[in-house]
Write an enzyme that holds these catalytic residues in place. Sequence first.
Site, PDB file in Angstrom:
ATOM      1  N   CYS A  94       0.827  -1.214   0.000  1.00 32.01           N
ATOM      2  CA  CYS A  94       0.000   0.000   0.000  1.00 32.01           C
ATOM      3  C   CYS A  94       0.864   1.268   0.000  1.00 32.01           C
ATOM      4  O   CYS A  94       1.565   1.524   0.971  1.00 32.01           O
ATOM      5  CB  CYS A  94      -0.906  -0.065   1.234  1.00 32.01           C
ATOM      6  SG  CYS A  94      -1.711   1.465   1.688  1.00 32.01           S
ATOM      7  N   CYS A 102       0.094   3.765   2.764  1.00 26.65           N
ATOM      8  CA  CYS A 102       0.562   3.219   4.050  1.00 26.65           C
ATOM      9  C   CYS A 102       2.031   3.565   4.256  1.00 26.65           C
ATOM     10  O   CYS A 102       2.446   3.929   5.363  1.00 26.65           O
ATOM     11  CB  CYS A 102       0.389   1.703   4.091  1.00 26.65           C
ATOM     12  SG  CYS A 102      -1.325   1.147   3.957  1.00 26.65           S
TER      13      CYS A 102
END
Length: 110
Positions: free
Chosen positions: A36, A39
């Site tokens: 991600c 993230c």
Amino acid sequence: MSATTSAVPAVTDATFATDVLAADRPVLVDFTAGWCGPCRMIAPVLADLAAGDPGFDIVELDVDANPETTAAYGVLSMPTLMLFRAGEPVKSLVGARSKQRLLADLAGAL
């Protein structure tokens, strides 16, 4: 592949109840994944916060390795930041944000 940083401890399905739900102070859980992009963008923000004492603990949970907790809290997008107090989720935020915005977004729930 984990996004774990040294400043932000990881929790798992097995340790979630002890480390988060039974914690003495509020805990911000970063539901994250190694693949991600956002993230990875928020990881240094969380590490910076965790290095100080923001008044709450910060942990991360890898959604791919811990599907039970991820499903139990209905996490569908990463990163999801969920603040737990006294064993209950009290605030949920989706997406990366700056340190200032994160603290502002959490202020009412702390």
